[in-house]
Each structure stands twice: as structure tokens, then as C-alpha cells.
Write an enzyme that holds these catalytic residues in place. Sequence first.
Site, PDB file in Angstrom:
ATOM      1  N   SER A 136       0.818  -1.212   0.000  1.00 25.72           N
ATOM      2  CA  SER A 136       0.000   0.000   0.000  1.00 25.72           C
ATOM      3  C   SER A 136       0.857   1.270   0.000  1.00 25.72           C
ATOM      4  O   SER A 136       0.403   2.324  -0.436  1.00 25.72           O
ATOM      5  CB  SER A 136      -0.944   0.007   1.201  1.00 25.72           C
ATOM      6  N   ASP A 381      -2.616   6.409  12.285  1.00 24.55           N
ATOM      7  CA  ASP A 381      -1.864   5.615  11.310  1.00 24.55           C
ATOM      8  C   ASP A 381      -0.597   6.384  10.954  1.00 24.55           C
ATOM      9  O   ASP A 381      -0.649   7.398  10.264  1.00 24.55           O
ATOM     10  CB  ASP A 381      -2.749   5.387  10.073  1.00 24.55           C
ATOM     11  N   HIS A 384       1.189   5.146   6.702  1.00 22.86           N
ATOM     12  CA  HIS A 384       0.853   5.714   5.388  1.00 22.86           C
ATOM     13  C   HIS A 384       1.059   7.226   5.374  1.00 22.86           C
ATOM     14  O   HIS A 384       1.071   7.856   6.422  1.00 22.86           O
ATOM     15  CB  HIS A 384      -0.595   5.351   5.033  1.00 22.86           C
TER      16      HIS A 384
END
Length: 402
Positions: A136, A381, A384
Site C-alpha cells: 500500500s 496511522d 501511510h
Amino acid sequence: MKLAKGKLPLSLMAIIISAVAFTGVIFTEDLRSLTEEKQNTAKKDEFIDEDKNAFNPSNCKMMDGKWVFNSSMEPLYTDKTCPYIERQIACQTNGRKDGDYRHWEWQLDDCTLPRFNPRLVLEKLRGKRLMFVGDSLQRGQWLSFVCMLQSIIPEDKKYMNRTRSLSVFGAKEFNATVEFYWSPFLIESNSDDPIITDTTKRILHVDCITKHARNWVGVDFLVFNTYVWWMSGHRLKTLWGSFSNGDEGYEELDAAFAYRLGLKTWANWVDSNIDPTLTRVFFTTMSPTHMRSSDWHNKKGIRCYNETKPVMERGHWGSGSDKQMMEVVSSIVERMIVPVTFINITQLSEYRIDGHVSVYTETGGEMLTKKQKANPRRYADCIHWCLPGVPDTWNQVLYAYL
Ligand SMILES: *[C@@H]1O[C@H](CO)[C@@H](O)[C@H](O)[C@H]1NC(C)=O
Ligand SMILES: *[C@@H]1O[C@H](CO)[C@@H](O)[C@H](O)[C@H]1NC(C)=O
Ligand SMILES: *[C@@H]1O[C@H](CO)[C@@H](O)[C@H](O)[C@H]1NC(C)=O
Ligand SMILES: *[C@@H]1O[C@H](CO)[C@@H](O)[C@H](O)[C@H]1NC(C)=O
Ligand SMILES: *[C@@H]1O[C@H](CO)[C@@H](O)[C@H](O)[C@H]1NC(C)=O
């Protein structure tokens, strides 16, 4: 839509990794001492401005530089003007108020890193395919590349076709595509699709790669990555050698050892299937995670939550980038026949504790609720990156090599 289905487990996985990383199970070594870079000022003075402008990637150290704030520098797109952006990383849309993180420029010590020029990129890619392959984070880099490129292409001259494993952005007039292929370990696993969120149930087939790799044949530029999925914090269930019992008979291996086996399989595939006169191969080094604010001496911090400035301490290196894993990659690439160019983003990204999506993201396919946003200890998070943001600079480095 198929895509929406695929997104849910991804975010879950981010949370799981986050949770594990935060407990500190993953990262045990103190790596900072290994990475102090001494500035070579004598060498710096030799460069006159003219030399600085004549950019030659083989003379430039992409890792040695600093972040400089420039409020008049505008990204080529916003998360509202790029139609392909994913909600997971669209921080402004998701309510992030501070915007300074979009105005930092990576300045090299010895040369000037050229700005990403979409027009030149399109010329370079005429009749060609560029494919990002990996997890990702690599998908974020792909989206950043696409968002910058599409900013100069009119609506009816571009397209996006997405499936679960392959997404293709196309510039019609140039017959060029910029693609993303999902294979988070590069090698095959039982968790490629659908993703198994319980990391202890994942089984890696470290010597199998064909199922993925057959999709990489004939591509002109290949950009690989794989790192964070190996860092689950426990030993990895690994299969290798000929096996016929499906997922039976695995062994549990340390991350670095399993990583070595997997990367060797990848390297062998590249060496036996890629013609280096037709295809250029790149590898994006590990993207740092910022789960421990003590790494940058913020005692009151919660992961990367509320951080709005990069770390300025030169050579800063935190617990979210494992040097041993980096060495596995370089030792394998060194012995390859096909030349592989590193897009070495680790050091420059290490400084950017302010660049992550933090609580301006989604979990399980849903936006974080107010209550969840108020609980960064659990939900921030710090793996990312927001777009526009740090991955734009990774692509500036890739652009410099193209
Ligand atoms: C800041 O960005 C602007 C706009 O891109 C550019 O013209 C200017 O040279 C930059 N300033 C510095 C100090 O790099
Ligand atoms: C378009 O590019 C592909 C390779 O990406 C090539 O096979 C094809 O011949 C090209 N088509 C035209 C019309 O140039
Ligand atoms: C996009 O996908 C659709 C459906 O699979 C297909 O019909 C179309 O030709 C594709 N477009 C391009 C430009 O590849
Ligand atoms: C985070 O920043 C906001 C806005 O600046 C502030 O109100 C809040 O107290 C900060 N939270 C923490 C835990 O530092
Ligand atoms: C990337 O750069 C760092 C220093 O910034 C260095 O320690 C590391 O070995 C480099 N990685 C590779 C794979 O070249």
C-alpha cells in the site's frame, strides 16, 4: 465496486501493524548510532552554482540533504483536484487542518534535485509502460505519480482502469500507462488477495513468484518495494522447496531470514526474465513508520499524532526503519546481473514525522469517527503518507533517474 471491497482489509492491516509496532515488539535495535552522517563541507564548497544545476544522478547522493520550508511551493495537485486519490490518504478532505506538510522541499547538499515535470515525463513514457509493484505504500507512490502526471492531461485524454490486483492509468495521446500491481510480499502468499488480517495466519511461499511476476513481463520501467508486511513482530510462517500439501509443513522464520529467501526468489526472477536493455528496474527502499515519539524526543507525543514539522536533527533515524532489513536488500541486489537502481527514500522520509495520515484516514473502509479521532493512541496511522506529500518527493527522485 470491486475496489471498495479491497480497501477494507488494507486499512485493518494498517491498524494491526500499528498496534503491534506500538507495543514495541517489532523494533528492538537502537539504530541511530549507525547512521550519523558527517557533513563534508570541503567538498560542498567546490561546487559552484552552475554545477549544482547540471543534474547528474550518478554524481548526486540522493540521501544527503535537508528539508527546506517554501510556502510559495505548491504541489501539482490537491486531494480534491486529483480524481483518483484514495480516501485513506486524502488528509485535507478527511479534515486535516494544518497544511505546512505540503510545502517542504528536499534539497540535496551537492546538487539541485529537478522538479517533477509532467510534460517531460509524458514524453519519456511515450509508447511505454511504467509499473509500480508492491504494497500500500507503493500504491501511495503510484497514486502520487499519477496525480502529478494527470494534472496536465485533459479529462477525455486520460483513463483509469482498476481491478483488485492491477490498476492502470493511461495517457491516451501518448499511448503511455502508469500502473500498479498489488503484491505486498512480491513473492506469493495466502494473504495477497483477500488479505488475511490476522498476521499469525499468513503463510509465505517464499520461492513462488510466477503468479505475480507474469504480469510484469514486457513492462519498460518496473519499480518494486516490499518491507512493512514482513515486520509483523513475530516469526513468519514460511514455505519453501517443493511442497504439494497446500499450506502444510511451513516453518517459522525470523523476518530478516524469510525476507532474504523471498528477495532471492525475486532477484532470480528478475535476472532470468528481464532484459536490461529493454527494461529498467528500480527498488524503493523501506518507508519508515513513526509509531514512537520518543524516537524524536517528544515525550508527550502520541505516535506521529499532531506533528506538524519534520525532525531537523541531521541523520535522525528511528526505530521504524530496520537497518538489518535494508542490508538484506542491498546484499541481494549487489549480486544481481540486472542492474537495479535504488530509490533510497528511507533517510529523507525518516525526518518527516509530520507527513503521515495520522487520524485523518479510515479504518475498515469507514472514516474514523469523532470518537476514534480523539483516540490517537489506538487509531493514528503513522505508516501511510498524506497526498500530496512525502511520496511526491520519492517520485522526484525517480524522475531524476528517468
Ligand atoms: C520556492 O518555490 C517557488 C515556487 O516553486 C520557487 O520559485 C522558489 O525558487 C522557491 N524558493 C526557494 C528558496 O527554493
Ligand atoms: C502502445 O504501446 C504499447 C506498449 O506499451 C505497444 O505495444 C503498442 O504498439 C503501442 N501502440 C501504438 C499505436 O503506438
Ligand atoms: C478498461 O476496462 C474496460 C473493461 O474491462 C475495457 O473495456 C476498456 O477497454 C479498458 N480501457 C482501456 C483503455 O484499457
Ligand atoms: C493536538 O492539536 C490540537 C490542535 O492544535 C490541540 O487542540 C490538541 O490539544 C493537541 N492534542 C494533543 C494530545 O497534543
Ligand atoms: C539508503 O541510504 C541510507 C543512508 O541514508 C544507507 O544507510 C542505506 O544503506 C541505503 N540503502 C541502500 C539499499 O542503498
